[in-house]
Design a protein around this motif. Structure first.
Motif, mmCIF file in Angstrom:
data_model
loop_
_atom_site.group_PDB
_atom_site.id
_atom_site.type_symbol
_atom_site.label_atom_id
_atom_site.label_comp_id
_atom_site.label_asym_id
_atom_site.label_seq_id
_atom_site.Cartn_x
_atom_site.Cartn_y
_atom_site.Cartn_z
ATOM 1 N N GLY A 94 0.809 -1.236 0.118
ATOM 2 C CA GLY A 94 -0.091 0.145 -0.114
ATOM 3 C C GLY A 94 0.688 1.069 0.021
ATOM 4 N N ARG A 95 1.990 1.204 0.615
ATOM 5 C CA ARG A 95 2.943 2.481 0.468
ATOM 6 C C ARG A 95 4.039 2.249 -0.565
ATOM 7 N NH1 ARG A 95 7.477 2.477 3.855
ATOM 8 N NH2 ARG A 95 8.228 0.423 4.567
ATOM 9 N N VAL A 96 4.295 1.279 -1.198
ATOM 10 C CA VAL A 96 5.340 1.261 -1.928
ATOM 11 C C VAL A 96 4.631 1.251 -3.585
ATOM 12 C CG1 VAL A 96 7.292 -0.357 -2.981
ATOM 13 C CG2 VAL A 96 6.737 -0.295 -0.617
ATOM 14 N N LEU A 97 5.384 2.118 -4.378
ATOM 15 C CA LEU A 97 4.601 2.494 -5.628
ATOM 16 C C LEU A 97 5.843 2.473 -6.768
ATOM 17 C CD1 LEU A 97 2.215 3.242 -7.190
ATOM 18 C CD2 LEU A 97 2.978 5.697 -6.995
ATOM 19 N N THR A 98 5.783 1.706 -7.768
ATOM 20 C CA THR A 98 6.578 1.651 -8.985
ATOM 21 C C THR A 98 6.041 2.582 -9.940
ATOM 22 O OG1 THR A 98 7.611 -0.410 -8.382
ATOM 23 C CG2 THR A 98 7.978 0.384 -10.681
ATOM 24 N N ILE A 99 6.974 3.709 -10.431
ATOM 25 C CA ILE A 99 6.698 4.615 -11.439
ATOM 26 C C ILE A 99 7.577 4.538 -12.499
ATOM 27 C CG2 ILE A 99 6.234 7.055 -11.631
ATOM 28 C CD1 ILE A 99 6.355 7.483 -8.634
ATOM 29 N N HIS A 100 6.817 4.506 -13.826
ATOM 30 C CA HIS A 100 7.463 4.259 -14.928
ATOM 31 C C HIS A 100 7.374 5.661 -15.794
ATOM 32 C CE1 HIS A 100 8.068 2.935 -19.216
ATOM 33 N NE2 HIS A 100 9.087 2.390 -18.903
ATOM 34 N N CYS A 101 8.496 6.313 -16.071
ATOM 35 C CA CYS A 101 8.384 7.506 -16.696
ATOM 36 C C CYS A 101 9.953 7.693 -17.599
ATOM 37 C CB CYS A 101 7.885 8.745 -16.241
ATOM 38 S SG CYS A 101 9.159 8.996 -14.442
ATOM 39 N N ASN A 102 9.756 8.712 -18.543
ATOM 40 C CA ASN A 102 11.036 8.778 -19.156
ATOM 41 C C ASN A 102 12.219 9.514 -18.350
ATOM 42 O OD1 ASN A 102 11.061 11.609 -19.826
ATOM 43 N ND2 ASN A 102 9.887 11.155 -21.510
ATOM 44 N N LEU A 103 13.453 9.490 -18.844
ATOM 45 C CA LEU A 103 14.729 10.194 -18.211
ATOM 46 C C LEU A 103 14.494 11.673 -17.931
ATOM 47 C CD1 LEU A 103 17.152 9.378 -16.716
ATOM 48 C CD2 LEU A 103 18.313 9.730 -18.853
ATOM 49 N N ALA A 104 14.175 12.159 -18.928
ATOM 50 C CA ALA A 104 14.081 13.769 -18.641
ATOM 51 C C ALA A 104 12.881 14.113 -17.834
ATOM 52 C CB ALA A 104 13.641 14.395 -20.240
ATOM 53 N N PHE A 105 11.707 13.395 -17.774
ATOM 54 C CA PHE A 105 10.781 13.908 -16.726
ATOM 55 C C PHE A 105 11.136 13.371 -15.408
ATOM 56 C CE2 PHE A 105 6.836 13.077 -14.467
ATOM 57 C CZ PHE A 105 5.863 14.044 -14.708
ATOM 58 N N SER A 106 11.740 12.391 -15.212
ATOM 59 C CA SER A 106 12.130 12.191 -14.091
ATOM 60 C C SER A 106 13.276 13.229 -13.325
ATOM 61 C CB SER A 106 12.852 10.859 -14.057
ATOM 62 O OG SER A 106 12.082 9.587 -14.500
ATOM 63 N N VAL A 107 13.996 13.412 -14.163
ATOM 64 C CA VAL A 107 15.158 14.112 -13.676
ATOM 65 C C VAL A 107 14.800 15.884 -13.527
ATOM 66 C CG1 VAL A 107 17.420 15.135 -14.274
ATOM 67 C CG2 VAL A 107 17.155 12.784 -14.491
ATOM 68 N N LEU A 108 14.009 16.317 -14.470
ATOM 69 C CA LEU A 108 13.988 17.691 -14.810
ATOM 70 C C LEU A 108 12.327 18.082 -14.274
ATOM 71 C CD1 LEU A 108 15.184 18.223 -18.293
ATOM 72 C CD2 LEU A 108 16.284 18.723 -16.069
ATOM 73 N N TRP A 109 11.399 17.166 -14.087
ATOM 74 C CA TRP A 109 10.217 17.597 -13.454
ATOM 75 C C TRP A 109 9.923 16.824 -12.033
ATOM 76 C CZ3 TRP A 109 5.755 15.542 -11.508
ATOM 77 C CH2 TRP A 109 4.637 16.523 -11.504
ATOM 78 N N LEU A 110 10.164 15.501 -12.298
ATOM 79 C CA LEU A 110 9.866 14.771 -10.957
ATOM 80 C C LEU A 110 10.494 15.030 -9.698
ATOM 81 C CD1 LEU A 110 7.701 12.787 -9.575
ATOM 82 C CD2 LEU A 110 8.976 11.017 -10.594
ATOM 83 N N ALA A 111 11.952 14.812 -10.067
ATOM 84 C CA ALA A 111 12.761 14.803 -8.783
ATOM 85 C C ALA A 111 12.901 16.227 -8.102
ATOM 86 C CB ALA A 111 14.301 14.760 -9.310
ATOM 87 N N PRO A 112 12.757 17.445 -8.757
ATOM 88 C CA PRO A 112 12.876 18.602 -8.153
ATOM 89 C C PRO A 112 11.426 18.751 -7.243
ATOM 90 C CG PRO A 112 13.408 19.049 -10.449
ATOM 91 C CD PRO A 112 12.766 17.817 -10.314
#
Length: 291
Positions: A94-112
């Protein structure tokens, strides 16, 4: 079929969803697939087993005797796999989630933005899986997917995230004379339609014959090359807004065009929804509304 010849997991999942809903269409919506794809996978499973699992009528679907016998076995197998997976990752899916997205989105949108996510949901644990090409080969292993593709190719069951604009970006330290972009090295992401030719067409200009574009397989490289003064790159709001706000990038020209690609949130299937997937999906939608 030999006793050890097990059918592929995706065929079994298509069969289970269709048998439970008695509808290829409903199964397709649940699995975020097209109806013909579900039908083809079920047919492949029937060929593999050597017997029909459904009686197909014009507007209805009915299990055969073989299908009724096989369904509880498949459902029990999925339940066993689910229990084993939950035990393997710590007993609290219930608390662990696997997310699949491209590298740019992960680095430039999600991580910040992860600090804000964890402030809101400190109990959540993320496994972020990135890729460059062929997202469909990795997506089935993820709980939630964020896919980048042509704006006209909405994946079934997806939610489009935002209406981006495409524009040129550069380091604030790069010296640009007026509207002259031609003196600088040009960077871009390969394999996309919102490219330099598309942007220049809006300016009624063309690339000079023989002009070379420096290509990368991810926006992470082309945009960061521009941010570090290597030249000019094409970017769009989702990836560049934060860098522009922080002063690491500027828009040296006024020309902006609609992005021909888009980001799509593909939620977890209904039967795979968890507290983590629901919280993450709601958070992503709120972030894009705020942006």
């Amino acid at each position: 079929m030999s006793e050890t010849s097990l059918p592929p997991l995706n065929w079994l999942r298509a069969f289970e969803a269709a048998a439970r809903t008695l509808s290829f269409t409903a199964a397709a919506q649940e699995l975020h697939m097209t109806q013909p794809a579900v039908s083809q996978q079920v047919k492949a499973l029937e060929n593999h087993l050597g017997r029909a699992l459904f009686v197909r009528r014009t507007r209805s679907l009915q299990l055969t005797e073989a299908g009724r016998i096989y369904l509880p076995t498949v459902q029990e197998a999925f339940e066993t796999l689910g229990k084993g997976t939950r035990m393997l990752i710590g007993g609290d899916r219930g608390r662990v989630l696997t997310i699949h997205c491209n590298l740019a989105f992960s680095v430039l949108w999600l991580a910040p933005r992860l600090a804000g996510l964890y402030d809101r949901h400190p109990w959540m644990v993320l496994n972020i899986v990135t890729m460059v090409w062929d997202p469909k080969s990795f997506a089935p292993a993820a709980d939630v997917e964020i896919r980048y593709g042509r704006a006209t190719d909405d994946p079934p069951g997806s939610v489009r995230l935002g209406e981006d604009r495409c524009y040129c970006v550069a380091s604030p330290d790069l010296e640009i004379a007026g509207e002259d972009w031609s003196r600088h090295a040009l960077f871009d992401c390969a394999g996309i339609e919102s490219n330099w030719e598309y942007w220049l067409a809006a300016r009624r200009e063309k690339l000079p014959r023989g002009r070379v574009i420096n290509l990368a397989t991810t926006y992470s490289v082309s945009i960061m090359a521009a941010a570090n003064g290597a030249g000019l790159a094409l970017a769009h709001d989702t990836l560049a807004d934060a860098l522009i706000d922080k002063g690491r990038l500027v828009k040296p020209f006024d020309t902006e065009v609609p992005l021909l690609e888009a980001y799509f949130l593909i939620p977890a299937a209904t039967h795979n929804q968890t507290p983590a997937s629901r919280a993450f999906e709601a958070w992503v939608l709120r972030q894009f509304q705020t942006d």
